[in-house]
Design a protein around this motif. Structure first.
Motif, PDB file in Angstrom:
ATOM      1  N   ILE A  15      13.535  76.988  61.544  1.00 59.96           N
ATOM      2  CA  ILE A  15      13.002  75.640  61.340  1.00 59.96           C
ATOM      3  C   ILE A  15      12.683  75.437  59.861  1.00 59.96           C
ATOM      4  O   ILE A  15      13.004  74.394  59.264  1.00 59.96           O
ATOM      5  N   GLY A  16      12.068  76.454  59.241  1.00 65.56           N
ATOM      6  CA  GLY A  16      11.744  76.369  57.818  1.00 65.56           C
ATOM      7  C   GLY A  16      12.981  76.274  56.946  1.00 65.56           C
ATOM      8  O   GLY A  16      12.970  75.589  55.915  1.00 65.56           O
ATOM      9  N   ALA A  17      14.062  76.938  57.361  1.00 63.52           N
ATOM     10  CA  ALA A  17      15.300  76.856  56.593  1.00 63.52           C
ATOM     11  C   ALA A  17      15.834  75.421  56.585  1.00 63.52           C
ATOM     12  O   ALA A  17      16.290  74.916  55.545  1.00 63.52           O
ATOM     13  N   GLY A  18      15.781  74.765  57.747  1.00 62.13           N
ATOM     14  CA  GLY A  18      16.206  73.366  57.799  1.00 62.13           C
ATOM     15  C   GLY A  18      15.307  72.474  56.969  1.00 62.13           C
ATOM     16  O   GLY A  18      15.780  71.585  56.243  1.00 62.13           O
ATOM     17  N   LEU A  24      15.039  70.405  49.405  1.00 58.66           N
ATOM     18  CA  LEU A  24      15.770  70.749  48.185  1.00 58.66           C
ATOM     19  C   LEU A  24      17.039  69.926  48.006  1.00 58.66           C
ATOM     20  O   LEU A  24      17.777  70.121  47.043  1.00 58.66           O
ATOM     21  N   ASN A  25      17.263  69.037  48.975  1.00 60.50           N
ATOM     22  CA  ASN A  25      18.424  68.146  48.943  1.00 60.50           C
ATOM     23  C   ASN A  25      19.753  68.899  49.030  1.00 60.50           C
ATOM     24  O   ASN A  25      20.786  68.413  48.576  1.00 60.50           O
ATOM     25  N   ALA A 216      11.285  67.527  57.968  1.00 60.59           N
ATOM     26  CA  ALA A 216      11.230  67.287  56.525  1.00 60.59           C
ATOM     27  C   ALA A 216      11.232  65.798  56.203  1.00 60.59           C
ATOM     28  O   ALA A 216      10.745  65.383  55.146  1.00 60.59           O
ATOM     29  N   GLY A 217      11.771  64.993  57.104  1.00 64.07           N
ATOM     30  CA  GLY A 217      11.808  63.554  56.875  1.00 64.07           C
ATOM     31  C   GLY A 217      10.706  62.797  57.578  1.00 64.07           C
ATOM     32  O   GLY A 217      10.684  61.564  57.547  1.00 64.07           O
ATOM     33  N   SER A 218       9.766  63.512  58.213  1.00 66.97           N
ATOM     34  CA  SER A 218       8.677  62.855  58.932  1.00 66.97           C
ATOM     35  C   SER A 218       7.690  62.232  57.955  1.00 66.97           C
ATOM     36  O   SER A 218       7.492  62.739  56.854  1.00 66.97           O
ATOM     37  N   PRO A 219       7.069  61.124  58.351  1.00 68.60           N
ATOM     38  CA  PRO A 219       6.078  60.481  57.485  1.00 68.60           C
ATOM     39  C   PRO A 219       4.945  61.443  57.129  1.00 68.60           C
ATOM     40  O   PRO A 219       4.504  62.229  57.964  1.00 68.60           O
ATOM     41  N   GLY A 220       4.485  61.381  55.885  1.00 69.93           N
ATOM     42  CA  GLY A 220       3.469  62.312  55.419  1.00 69.93           C
ATOM     43  C   GLY A 220       2.059  61.960  55.852  1.00 69.93           C
ATOM     44  O   GLY A 220       1.226  62.835  56.032  1.00 69.93           O
TER      45      GLY A 220
END
Length: 309
Positions: A15-18, A24-25, A216-220
């Protein structure tokens, strides 16, 4: 510590790799959706078909397990939905929140986690739990959303929409097709069997990387007063309810009870986000629920594995 090192960390490392690849784009903004589509439409259905088609009827006939896990999901969903409606939330929004509290991430995390913790024999109950989550819980949530949405219709039209939605879902179709294959007594040609095996083997790692991309794309910004109770219901309430059901009300063998509790303790899957997006509800709460429950579950699932595995 052994459970953490050999079971939990590799799962969450994927999960962290994704997550890192997106941050890191290295992978673009559409990567999560496209990899998720690969998992949902190809890899996970292949895995579920392969498991069911090669199972024995004695393995699939687990009425106690089905009742305990299914009732645990429904109890948390219904209680959360009722409480959210009592606090003033619309029925459709309350249903999405209830789904966030009761929708275990069996497909993306459950299969690899149980495989590592309990071995191949756990794949059949994992498939059963996935079907319950995707079919039963999803259907109930869709009925509530449809009933509470602005475009109200008759009970028949709502039932038709739910049936059509489930009938198009490959995660629903695949185990049914696997059951038919099992009932027929046929065996697949070697080439097709190898194809499905290769495709199925990609399901777990791809699903975990896809989840990381999504997170990674979830709202902060997190709406703590709403999200915290949902996460608590998911990570504490659902496994507790499942344990009580399987320990006292509908006693299960220790092995089945352990698997049911671990499955119930999994973080929220992406299904509620799909419902929120489909019906144009507030997706930020669901996304934050997925993110927070996934992070916190590293600790809670590790503890439960130490107890049950």
């Amino acid at each position: 510590m052994t459970a953490l090192a050999t079971i939990v960390l590799p799962i969450f490392a994927l999960i962290g790799a994704g997550w890192g690849a997106r941050r890191l784009n290295w992978l673009g903004p559409t990567a999560a959706r496209e990899l998720n589509r690969f998992v949902v439409w190809l890899a996970l259905p292949a895995l579920m078909f392969d498991i069911i088609a090669k199972a024995q009827w004695s393995e699939l006939y687990r009425p106690g397990f089905i009742a305990v896990f299914g009732l645990g999901c429904l109890l948390v969903f219904c209680a959360t939905t009722a409480l959210r409606m009592a606090s003033g939330a619309a029925a459709a929004d309350a249903s999405v929140d209830g789904l966030t509290a009761g929708y275990a991430n069996v497909g993306f995390i459950g299969f690899p986690l149980l495989g590592a913790a309990f071995g191949p024999t756990s794949m059949v109950p994992a498939s059963i739990a996935s079907i319950i989550t995707v079919c039963l819980l999803f259907a109930v949530a869709l009925v509530v959303v449809e009933a509470g949405s602005a475009a109200k219709g008759s009970a028949l039209s709502i039932a038709a929409k739910v049936t059509l939605a489930l009938g198009k879902n490959p995660i629903v179709i695949a185990p049914i097709a696997g059951g038919l294959m099992l009932a027929s007594g046929w065996t697949l040609p070697a080439g097709i069997d190898r194809f499905l095996t290769l495709l199925a083997s990609a399901a777990s790692p791809a699903a975990l990387v896809s989840l990381g991309l999504f997170l990674a794309g979830s709202p902060g910004k997190i709406a703590w007063p709403v999200v915290t109770p949902l996460v608590a219901a998911k990570l504490i309430g659902q496994p507790a309810a499942t344990w009580l059901l399987g320990r006292y009300l509908l006693p299960l063998p220790p092995g089945d009870l352990a698997i049911a509790v671990i499955l119930a303790a999994l973080p929220t899957g992406t299904g509620p986000y799909m419902v929120a997006d489909l019906y144009q509800r507030d997706g930020a709460i669901v996304a934050n629920g997925v993110l927070l429950s996934t992070i916190v579950s590293i600790a809670t699932v590790t503890v439960l594995l130490g107890v049950f595995a």
